[in-house]
Design an enzyme around this catalytic site. Structure first.
Site, PDB file in Angstrom:
ATOM      1  N   HIS A  17       0.842  -1.209   0.000  1.00 47.24           N
ATOM      2  CA  HIS A  17       0.000   0.000   0.000  1.00 47.24           C
ATOM      3  C   HIS A  17       0.878   1.259   0.000  1.00 47.24           C
ATOM      4  CE1 HIS A  17      -3.034  -2.768   2.217  1.00 47.24           C
ATOM      5  NE2 HIS A  17      -3.451  -2.636   0.973  1.00 47.24           N
ATOM      6  N   LYS A  41     -15.531  -8.587   4.902  1.00 42.73           N
ATOM      7  CA  LYS A  41     -14.378  -8.833   5.788  1.00 42.73           C
ATOM      8  C   LYS A  41     -14.675  -8.449   7.235  1.00 42.73           C
ATOM      9  CE  LYS A  41     -10.840  -8.085   2.202  1.00 42.73           C
ATOM     10  NZ  LYS A  41      -9.819  -7.155   1.703  1.00 42.73           N
ATOM     11  N   ARG A  90      -1.922  -6.573  -8.085  1.00 39.96           N
ATOM     12  CA  ARG A  90      -0.688  -7.309  -7.828  1.00 39.96           C
ATOM     13  C   ARG A  90      -0.506  -8.419  -8.837  1.00 39.96           C
ATOM     14  NH1 ARG A  90      -2.656  -8.312  -1.908  1.00 39.96           N
ATOM     15  NH2 ARG A  90      -4.384  -8.757  -3.294  1.00 39.96           N
ATOM     16  N   SER A 128      -2.674  -7.848   3.035  1.00 40.07           N
ATOM     17  CA  SER A 128      -3.011  -7.695   4.456  1.00 40.07           C
ATOM     18  C   SER A 128      -3.435  -9.042   5.038  1.00 40.07           C
ATOM     19  CB  SER A 128      -4.167  -6.701   4.622  1.00 40.07           C
ATOM     20  OG  SER A 128      -3.814  -5.455   4.099  1.00 40.07           O
TER      21      SER A 128
HETATM   22  O1  PNS Z   1      -9.034  -3.495   0.400  1.00 41.39           O
HETATM   23  P1  PNS Z   1     -10.345  -4.064  -0.082  1.00 41.39           P
HETATM   24  O2  PNS Z   1     -11.046  -4.807   1.028  1.00 41.39           O
HETATM   25  O3  PNS Z   1     -10.203  -4.904  -1.322  1.00 41.39           O
HETATM   26  O4  PNS Z   1     -11.250  -2.792  -0.490  1.00 41.39           O
HETATM   27  C1  PNS Z   1     -12.569  -2.968  -0.961  1.00 41.39           C
HETATM   28  C2  PNS Z   1     -13.336  -1.647  -0.801  1.00 41.39           C
HETATM   29  C3  PNS Z   1     -13.339  -1.208   0.649  1.00 41.39           C
HETATM   30  C4  PNS Z   1     -12.698  -0.574  -1.665  1.00 41.39           C
HETATM   31  C5  PNS Z   1     -14.805  -1.917  -1.286  1.00 41.39           C
HETATM   32  O5  PNS Z   1     -15.393  -2.921  -0.501  1.00 41.39           O
HETATM   33  C6  PNS Z   1     -15.654  -0.645  -1.236  1.00 41.39           C
HETATM   34  O6  PNS Z   1     -15.599   0.157  -2.145  1.00 41.39           O
HETATM   35  N1  PNS Z   1     -16.409  -0.459  -0.125  1.00 41.39           N
HETATM   36  C7  PNS Z   1     -17.248   0.731   0.047  1.00 41.39           C
HETATM   37  C8  PNS Z   1     -18.722   0.425  -0.246  1.00 41.39           C
HETATM   38  C9  PNS Z   1     -18.973   0.404  -1.746  1.00 41.39           C
HETATM   39  O7  PNS Z   1     -18.947   1.393  -2.426  1.00 41.39           O
HETATM   40  N2  PNS Z   1     -19.221  -0.835  -2.238  1.00 41.39           N
HETATM   41  C10 PNS Z   1     -19.460  -1.053  -3.662  1.00 41.39           C
HETATM   42  C11 PNS Z   1     -18.135  -1.336  -4.376  1.00 41.39           C
HETATM   43  S1  PNS Z   1     -18.367  -1.584  -6.105  1.00 41.39           S
END
Ligand code: PNS
Length: 162
Positions: A17, A41, A90, A128
């Protein structure tokens, strides 16, 4: 001013990150790291802990701002004056999930662009999830995370082996 929103769970923030935040600083004036909720998660660190660890890890990087967001990611773009979303890629295995999210976000908000950047090869396998697993099983994790995160992981799971 060119601003990019870099969302993620960051549970916890890794060297991968940090690598992306530094790289994005070459292209954007401002990188807003947005700690968000991933409904799939259950985090080890609270939202507040994750934000604080990112702030400590990015100390000295003037282009970085750290915020906690809730609700839909696309709704945070205007709030923070961001022109695009940044995500790390990645390996090929990341691609399908990232493609789905990028297209869903563009459906939710017209013209919402997602920019993908790759970390350096050294960080290309760091996640992570794997860092937490190694930490919980008392393996060495310090080389994969910034020092403040390593200290926080030690406080949660105990020290690494000698
Ligand atoms: O690090 P991650 O867990 O892969 O991140 C995923 C994240 C937090 C970016 C995604 O779950 C997200 O955007 N959450 C916010 C709610 C939202 O907008 N969900 C629709 C995503 S298309």
């Amino acid at each position: 001013m060119k601003t990019v929103l870099y969302p993620g769970s960051f549970d916890p923030f890794t060297n991968g990150h940090l690598d992306l935040v530094e790289r994005a600083g070459q292209l954007f004036d401002r990188v807003v790291v947005a700690v968000a909720v991933n409904a799939a998660k259950s985090p080890m660190f609270t939202m507040q802990e994750r934000c604080e660890l990112i702030r400590l890890s990015c100390a000295g990087l003037d282009h970085v701002e750290v915020v906690a967001i809730d609700g839909l990611l696309v709704d945070s773009l205007d709030k923070y004056g961001a022109q695009a979303i940044l995500r790390g890629l990645r390996a090929f295995s990341d691609f399908e999930y990232e493609l789905q999210m990028a297209l869903m976000n563009r459906t939710l908000r017209r013209n919402c662009e997602t920019i993908f950047m790759m970390p350096t090869l050294k960080n290309s396998f760091v996640s992570s999830t794997l860092v937490k697993e190694v930490a919980r099983l008392h393996g060495n994790f310090a080389e994969y995370v910034p020092p403040p995160v390593a200290a926080a992981l030690r406080a949660k799971v105990g020290p690494e082996p000698r």
